[in-house]
Write a protein that holds these residues in place. Structure first.
Motif, PDB file in Angstrom:
ATOM      1  N   LEU A 271       1.020  -0.916  -0.029  1.00 14.25           N
ATOM      2  CA  LEU A 271       0.033   0.055   0.011  1.00 14.25           C
ATOM      3  C   LEU A 271       0.782   1.137  -0.058  1.00 14.25           C
ATOM      4  N   ASN A 272       2.186   1.147   0.048  1.00 13.84           N
ATOM      5  CA  ASN A 272       3.217   2.124   0.015  1.00 13.84           C
ATOM      6  C   ASN A 272       3.037   2.934   1.268  1.00 13.84           C
ATOM      7  N   LYS A 273       2.364   2.382   2.399  1.00 13.36           N
ATOM      8  CA  LYS A 273       2.631   2.849   3.712  1.00 13.36           C
ATOM      9  C   LYS A 273       3.644   2.565   4.439  1.00 13.36           C
ATOM     10  N   LEU A 274       4.827   2.948   4.049  1.00  8.48           N
ATOM     11  CA  LEU A 274       6.312   2.538   4.386  1.00  8.48           C
ATOM     12  C   LEU A 274       6.594   2.895   5.815  1.00  8.48           C
ATOM     13  N   ASN A 275       6.120   3.850   6.440  1.00  7.87           N
ATOM     14  CA  ASN A 275       6.622   4.250   7.735  1.00  7.87           C
ATOM     15  C   ASN A 275       5.855   3.198   8.614  1.00  7.87           C
ATOM     16  N   ASP A 276       4.322   3.137   8.127  1.00  7.71           N
ATOM     17  CA  ASP A 276       3.739   2.066   8.897  1.00  7.71           C
ATOM     18  C   ASP A 276       4.340   0.612   8.996  1.00  7.71           C
ATOM     19  N   ALA A 277       4.873   0.272   7.870  1.00  5.65           N
ATOM     20  CA  ALA A 277       5.514  -0.968   7.651  1.00  5.65           C
ATOM     21  C   ALA A 277       6.882  -0.925   8.622  1.00  5.65           C
ATOM     22  N   ILE A 278       7.474   0.013   8.415  1.00  6.88           N
ATOM     23  CA  ILE A 278       8.746  -0.040   9.270  1.00  6.88           C
ATOM     24  C   ILE A 278       8.407  -0.274  10.913  1.00  6.88           C
ATOM     25  N   THR A 279       7.259   0.459  11.155  1.00  7.62           N
ATOM     26  CA  THR A 279       6.734   0.405  12.612  1.00  7.62           C
ATOM     27  C   THR A 279       6.099  -0.977  12.959  1.00  7.62           C
ATOM     28  N   THR A 280       5.652  -1.577  12.042  1.00  6.78           N
ATOM     29  CA  THR A 280       5.122  -2.963  12.164  1.00  6.78           C
ATOM     30  C   THR A 280       6.592  -4.058  12.329  1.00  6.78           C
ATOM     31  N   TYR A 281       7.360  -4.034  11.317  1.00  5.76           N
ATOM     32  CA  TYR A 281       8.447  -4.647  11.296  1.00  5.76           C
ATOM     33  C   TYR A 281       9.388  -4.648  12.608  1.00  5.76           C
ATOM     34  N   LYS A 282       9.254  -3.360  13.238  1.00  7.67           N
ATOM     35  CA  LYS A 282      10.128  -3.049  14.332  1.00  7.67           C
ATOM     36  C   LYS A 282       9.271  -3.906  15.686  1.00  7.67           C
ATOM     37  N   ALA A 283       7.989  -3.753  15.654  1.00  7.03           N
ATOM     38  CA  ALA A 283       7.188  -4.387  16.583  1.00  7.03           C
ATOM     39  C   ALA A 283       7.400  -5.998  16.540  1.00  7.03           C
ATOM     40  N   MET A 284       7.459  -6.364  15.506  1.00  4.39           N
ATOM     41  CA  MET A 284       7.802  -7.849  15.021  1.00  4.39           C
ATOM     42  C   MET A 284       9.114  -8.200  15.666  1.00  4.39           C
ATOM     43  N   LEU A 285      10.327  -7.320  15.625  1.00  6.45           N
ATOM     44  CA  LEU A 285      11.509  -7.373  16.077  1.00  6.45           C
ATOM     45  C   LEU A 285      11.650  -7.558  17.542  1.00  6.45           C
ATOM     46  N   ASP A 286      10.645  -6.766  18.192  1.00 10.12           N
ATOM     47  CA  ASP A 286      10.468  -6.848  19.623  1.00 10.12           C
ATOM     48  C   ASP A 286      10.016  -8.324  20.222  1.00 10.12           C
ATOM     49  N   LYS A 287       9.247  -8.850  19.388  1.00  7.46           N
ATOM     50  CA  LYS A 287       8.649 -10.168  19.701  1.00  7.46           C
ATOM     51  C   LYS A 287       9.617 -11.337  19.114  1.00  7.46           C
ATOM     52  N   PHE A 288      10.330 -11.132  17.993  1.00  2.00           N
ATOM     53  CA  PHE A 288      10.917 -12.301  17.351  1.00  2.00           C
ATOM     54  C   PHE A 288      12.354 -11.635  16.913  1.00  2.00           C
ATOM     55  N   PRO A 289      13.384 -11.384  17.887  1.00  2.38           N
ATOM     56  CA  PRO A 289      14.506 -10.663  17.329  1.00  2.38           C
ATOM     57  C   PRO A 289      15.297 -11.684  16.433  1.00  2.38           C
ATOM     58  N   GLU A 290      15.024 -12.736  16.374  1.00  2.00           N
ATOM     59  CA  GLU A 290      15.745 -13.615  15.454  1.00  2.00           C
ATOM     60  C   GLU A 290      15.257 -13.498  14.106  1.00  2.00           C
ATOM     61  N   PHE A 291      14.165 -12.833  13.717  1.00  4.64           N
ATOM     62  CA  PHE A 291      13.741 -12.767  12.538  1.00  4.64           C
ATOM     63  C   PHE A 291      14.260 -11.697  11.626  1.00  4.64           C
ATOM     64  N   ASN A 292      15.386 -12.002  11.141  1.00  5.17           N
ATOM     65  CA  ASN A 292      16.314 -11.120  10.432  1.00  5.17           C
ATOM     66  C   ASN A 292      15.920 -10.458   9.027  1.00  5.17           C
ATOM     67  N   GLU A 293      14.812 -10.917   8.549  1.00  3.04           N
ATOM     68  CA  GLU A 293      14.016 -10.439   7.484  1.00  3.04           C
ATOM     69  C   GLU A 293      13.654  -9.391   7.705  1.00  3.04           C
ATOM     70  N   ALA A 294      13.086  -9.017   9.113  1.00  5.91           N
ATOM     71  CA  ALA A 294      12.458  -7.765   9.256  1.00  5.91           C
ATOM     72  C   ALA A 294      13.401  -6.611   8.991  1.00  5.91           C
ATOM     73  N   ARG A 295      14.665  -7.067   9.653  1.00  2.00           N
ATOM     74  CA  ARG A 295      15.619  -5.696   9.643  1.00  2.00           C
ATOM     75  C   ARG A 295      15.921  -5.479   8.004  1.00  2.00           C
ATOM     76  N   ILE A 296      15.931  -6.310   7.168  1.00  2.00           N
ATOM     77  CA  ILE A 296      16.452  -6.171   5.560  1.00  2.00           C
ATOM     78  C   ILE A 296      15.120  -5.261   5.168  1.00  2.00           C
ATOM     79  N   ARG A 297      13.756  -5.947   5.667  1.00  2.00           N
ATOM     80  CA  ARG A 297      12.860  -5.128   5.195  1.00  2.00           C
ATOM     81  C   ARG A 297      12.748  -3.661   5.548  1.00  2.00           C
ATOM     82  N   ILE A 298      12.974  -3.296   6.788  1.00  2.00           N
ATOM     83  CA  ILE A 298      13.044  -1.960   7.558  1.00  2.00           C
ATOM     84  C   ILE A 298      14.161  -1.342   6.482  1.00  2.00           C
ATOM     85  N   ALA A 299      15.259  -1.996   6.396  1.00  2.00           N
ATOM     86  CA  ALA A 299      16.254  -1.249   5.609  1.00  2.00           C
ATOM     87  C   ALA A 299      15.773  -0.693   4.231  1.00  2.00           C
TER      88      ALA A 299
END
Length: 436
Positions: A271-299
């Motif tokens: 949806l091109n809501k990139l800031n919201d996507a970043i926020t969601t990925y960061k929340a995901m990392l708080d729960k699942f720090p081993e999910f490295n794909e989230a860091r890639i997607r944030i980048a």
């Protein structure tokens, strides 16, 4: 003559009568015992055999416990011989003795013999069904699994095998019905879920499928499995807004459901809501720090937002999480520099500064292409081919020999001490040595 004729007639009558009586006698012999008489005979034989039969079974099971398959088999066949009323079903044990002595063909024959006496036995049906399925005899295998279900309706494996056989027989609706039973019985069976979804996509109208799921969720709002299925169906149809809302419902029900975070973040990216996507990925990392794909997607999201400093920072975090080496991180960082070059050069034409930034991207793509991630290798190689037209040629270097760093203020986010920047010097030396 009259008396002689009369006597002859009497004799004829007597002979015919004798023949008729003889025929009746033969018919009575052919009729044989009545069912009641046969049952009584079997009862009598069974009673006479009872002691010997129990002894044979005892010896058979003792030998099975000790692993003496040949001795066990001999006693088990004795049981079959003595058990005239089929009171005992030891055919699975007989089958076992043949399998454990690598007599597969004989074992298959045993299964068929056992089914003649115990046609509803789930083990005999399902085991023969498994063998025939592997041999491509799908219809007979299906019939056997359906028989097995009659004796054991709660066996999820029987339903799954039946579903697979319906697929092989090109009966998709029957396959769907069986897979639905499997998923209901075992909600964790992802393979069955995937096959069910695939069949529904292929053979049913997606809107009909989604409508059915929406009705299910309305009736069972706390059913996580149904909501998850609905979220997946929305994603398959690119209904990204609905994916986000359904993912939020799932996260509220189960804050540890990783896939709900991931699906939500991907939908927000779409949806091109990139800031919201970043926020969601960061929340995901708080729960699942081993999910490295989230860091890639944030980048990558920061890259698309032209926030190259943050993009690089998250690439480094992703690389560190992989132990300091990551082809995917190298590839994304290459994209960061390429995007920066595109942004700064847009609308004014390519300058040497821009070409130096593309050199950094080129070096990172080369590093990714040399890695062992084959998905990344292919993409990186295509990037190398594309960027070749934008990096400095000998003539560019000749006119700008004193320049080894981009000086344009647009590239103020770049630090000359960063490791990847060192590739500029390496590349320019190669260009110099080429002498055009």
């Amino acid at each position: 003559m009259q008396r002689s004729g009369w006597i002859s007639g009497i004799l004829a009558i007597v002979i015919v009568s004798a023949m008729v009586l003889a025929g009746c006698a033969v018919q009575e012999v052919e009729t044989g015992p009545t069912p009641e008489e046969l049952a009584a005979q079997k009862d009598s034989i069974a009673k006479a055999n009872e002691r010997e039969l129990k002894i044979a079974r005892m010896f058979a099971y003792d030998n099975l416990k000790q692993g003496n398959n040949m001795n066990a088999r001999r006693y088990l066949w004795k049981v079959v011989e003595l058990d005239v009323k089929d009171q005992y079903n030891d055919w699975a044990r007989i089958y076992q003795t043949y399998i454990e002595t690598n007599q597969t063909d004989s074992a298959t024959i045993v299964l068929r013999m056992g089914l003649e006496r115990h046609p509803e036995d789930p083990f005999l049906n399902s085991t023969l069904g498994f063998i025939l399925k592997a041999q491509g005899q799908y219809q007979e295998a299906l019939d056997l699994y359906l028989n097995a279900m009659k004796g054991d309706t709660a066996n999820v494996d029987y339903h799954k095998k039946a579903a697979e056989l319906y697929e092989q027989l090109d009966l998709p609706e029957d396959a769907i019905a069986e897979y639905e039973i499997v998923v209901e019985m075992d909600p964790e069976d992802q393979d069955a879920k995937d096959k069910l979804t695939g069949l529904i996509r292929m053979h049913r109208d997606p809107s009909e499928y989604i409508s059915r799921l929406e009705a299910d969720v309305a009736n069972q709002p706390d059913n996580i499995d149904k909501r998850f299925e609905l979220m997946t169906a929305y994603a398959d149809q690119a209904q990204n807004e609905n994916v986000v809302s359904q993912a939020d419902e799932l996260i509220a029900l189960d804050p540890d459901l990783k896939e709900a975070y991931r699906r939500k973040a991907v939908a927000l990216e779409n949806l091109n809501k990139l800031n919201d996507a970043i926020t969601t990925y960061k929340a995901m990392l708080d729960k699942f720090p081993e999910f490295n794909e989230a860091r890639i997607r944030i980048a990558d999201s920061y890259r698309l937002l032209d926030n190259f400093t943050q993009a690089r920072s998250w690439v480094l975090k992703a690389r560190q999480a992989e132990g300091g080496s990551s082809s995917e991180a190298d590839y994304i960082l290459g994209q960061v520099y390429e995007s920066s070059g595109d942004k700064c050069s847009g609308g004014r034409g390519l300058e040497f500064d821009d070409k130096l930034v593309y050199v950094v991207a080129y070096g990172l793509y080369q590093k990714a292409a040399d890695g062992d991630n084959y998905d990344i290798k292919d993409k990186a190689q295509r990037k190398l081919t594309y960027l070749k037209q934008f990096v400095p040629a000998y003539s560019d270097w000749f006119m700008n020999q004193s320049k080894t760093m981009p000086g344009n203020s647009c590239y103020g986010w770049i630090n000359s001490s960063w490791p990847e920047i060192g590739y500029i010097g390496t590349y320019l030396k190669q260009v110099e040595a080429s002498k055009g």
